[in-house]
Design a protein around this motif. Sequence first.
Motif, mmCIF file in Angstrom:
data_model
loop_
_atom_site.group_PDB
_atom_site.id
_atom_site.type_symbol
_atom_site.label_atom_id
_atom_site.label_comp_id
_atom_site.label_asym_id
_atom_site.label_seq_id
_atom_site.Cartn_x
_atom_site.Cartn_y
_atom_site.Cartn_z
ATOM 1 N N UNK A 31 126.217 28.102 36.050
ATOM 2 C CA UNK A 31 126.660 29.481 35.858
ATOM 3 C C UNK A 31 126.132 30.405 36.928
ATOM 4 N N UNK A 32 124.947 30.103 37.476
ATOM 5 C CA UNK A 32 124.408 30.955 38.525
ATOM 6 C C UNK A 32 125.254 30.884 39.783
ATOM 7 N N UNK A 33 125.975 29.784 39.960
ATOM 8 C CA UNK A 33 126.795 29.621 41.145
ATOM 9 C C UNK A 33 127.951 30.578 41.200
ATOM 10 N N UNK B 163 120.293 22.206 56.369
ATOM 11 C CA UNK B 163 121.245 22.693 55.385
ATOM 12 C C UNK B 163 120.618 22.762 54.014
ATOM 13 N N UNK B 164 121.356 23.335 53.052
ATOM 14 C CA UNK B 164 120.820 23.555 51.717
ATOM 15 C C UNK B 164 120.855 22.312 50.865
ATOM 16 N N UNK B 165 120.461 22.495 49.621
ATOM 17 C CA UNK B 165 120.259 21.350 48.748
ATOM 18 C C UNK B 165 121.052 21.461 47.459
ATOM 19 N N UNK B 166 122.182 22.169 47.439
ATOM 20 C CA UNK B 166 122.912 22.295 46.182
ATOM 21 C C UNK B 166 123.438 20.938 45.765
ATOM 22 N N UNK B 167 123.320 20.632 44.493
ATOM 23 C CA UNK B 167 123.798 19.352 43.994
ATOM 24 C C UNK B 167 124.758 19.495 42.831
ATOM 25 N N UNK B 168 124.815 20.682 42.232
ATOM 26 C CA UNK B 168 125.728 20.852 41.119
ATOM 27 C C UNK B 168 126.039 22.317 40.918
ATOM 28 N N UNK B 169 127.217 22.607 40.440
ATOM 29 C CA UNK B 169 127.583 23.973 40.116
ATOM 30 C C UNK B 169 127.067 24.311 38.728
ATOM 31 N N UNK C 156 122.512 25.843 42.133
ATOM 32 C CA UNK C 156 123.717 26.633 42.401
ATOM 33 C C UNK C 156 124.251 26.428 43.816
ATOM 34 N N UNK C 157 125.551 26.581 43.965
ATOM 35 C CA UNK C 157 126.179 26.366 45.269
ATOM 36 C C UNK C 157 126.111 27.598 46.164
ATOM 37 N N UNK C 158 125.908 28.765 45.590
ATOM 38 C CA UNK C 158 125.859 29.975 46.395
ATOM 39 C C UNK C 158 124.421 30.369 46.709
ATOM 40 N N UNK C 159 124.245 31.073 47.815
ATOM 41 C CA UNK C 159 122.918 31.578 48.162
ATOM 42 C C UNK C 159 122.403 32.511 47.085
ATOM 43 N N UNK D 266 123.096 32.505 43.932
ATOM 44 C CA UNK D 266 122.696 31.727 42.765
ATOM 45 C C UNK D 266 121.366 31.040 42.954
ATOM 46 N N UNK D 267 121.124 30.524 44.157
ATOM 47 C CA UNK D 267 119.855 29.846 44.423
ATOM 48 C C UNK D 267 118.694 30.832 44.395
ATOM 49 N N UNK D 268 118.921 32.028 44.902
ATOM 50 C CA UNK D 268 117.880 33.056 44.844
ATOM 51 C C UNK D 268 117.620 33.455 43.398
#
Length: 312
Positions: free
Chosen positions: A37-39, A29-35, A293-296, A298-300
């Motif tokens: 603006x990119x999220x 699974x992914x590694x989001x830890x905080x929301x 970021x929580x979204x894919x 945003x992470x990209x």
Amino acid sequence: MHNENHNLTRRKLLQSMAITGAGALAAMPGFSVAQNSKGDAANNGAEQRSATKIVLKGNVNHSVSRWTYGDLSIQELCKTVKSLGFNAIDLVGPEDWPVLKQHGINSSMCNGAEISLEEGFIHTELHDELESRYLKHIDLVADAGYTNLICFSGNAKGMSQEQGLLNAVNGLKRILPYAQQRGVVIFMELFNSKIDHPDYMADNSAWGIELCKRLNSKHFSLLYDIYHMQINEGDIIRTIRENYQYFGHYHTAGVPGRHEIDASQELNYPAIAKAIVDTGFTGYLAQEFIPTPKTEAGRIESLKDAIQICDV
């Protein structure tokens, strides 16, 4: 994303790869830890990847560490990398190399030969096993057309730094002649022992540089992790300028927190990247931050931003 996954670390993931093979990361699974603006960006990963093409200057060979984008399948990560305009992924093992080749992506730092991050070349009782594992993996790397293979010092466990050097030299000399024969370079990564890897022996550049001097081989080099060395010793740019000949590969991440390398953290990555380029460096600078970021999408976007920050 699930909260229980937030505390997964590189140590746990690399241990998993050593046991199950690099293919196991595709299911991580992914590694989001905080929301942030990119999220708030669009959730459609495919659309985001197709819209993120950037023009790079060509002075830096960019890469990204596989484990930090474990929420993407290896296929998806390859497509993302291509869409961003570079062509390398770090810390990929043999099970995923066929996918990289399908997409024209280089395995810029291969792994899978190591026992664990804590059990490495300073431990003489492990030399037989390490020799066996690395000789086999050197063949795999060379046969696949790759060059770089990672290794680790291991934890001190009460051992002096001098004894660690002696032991590491003896252990590495058992594999370096074959690495030279096959055109493979063995890289030992420098970690911080203050926060992430307590008791790790190779926790400072001076120790690693002394190891390089004693081995005196073009087929052994250091993976200088900027994040780790900022935590343990700082003085990043001067250290790079004065010792660049011993650093064949670089990793990035923001300090503190190991997240994005933007203005939210203390390192000046444009200046660091310029210092690296100014040394004539032709290896890889790999992003190894954990995106927040929580979204894919945003992470990209975080990866896109990091590549642009370092593209000096």
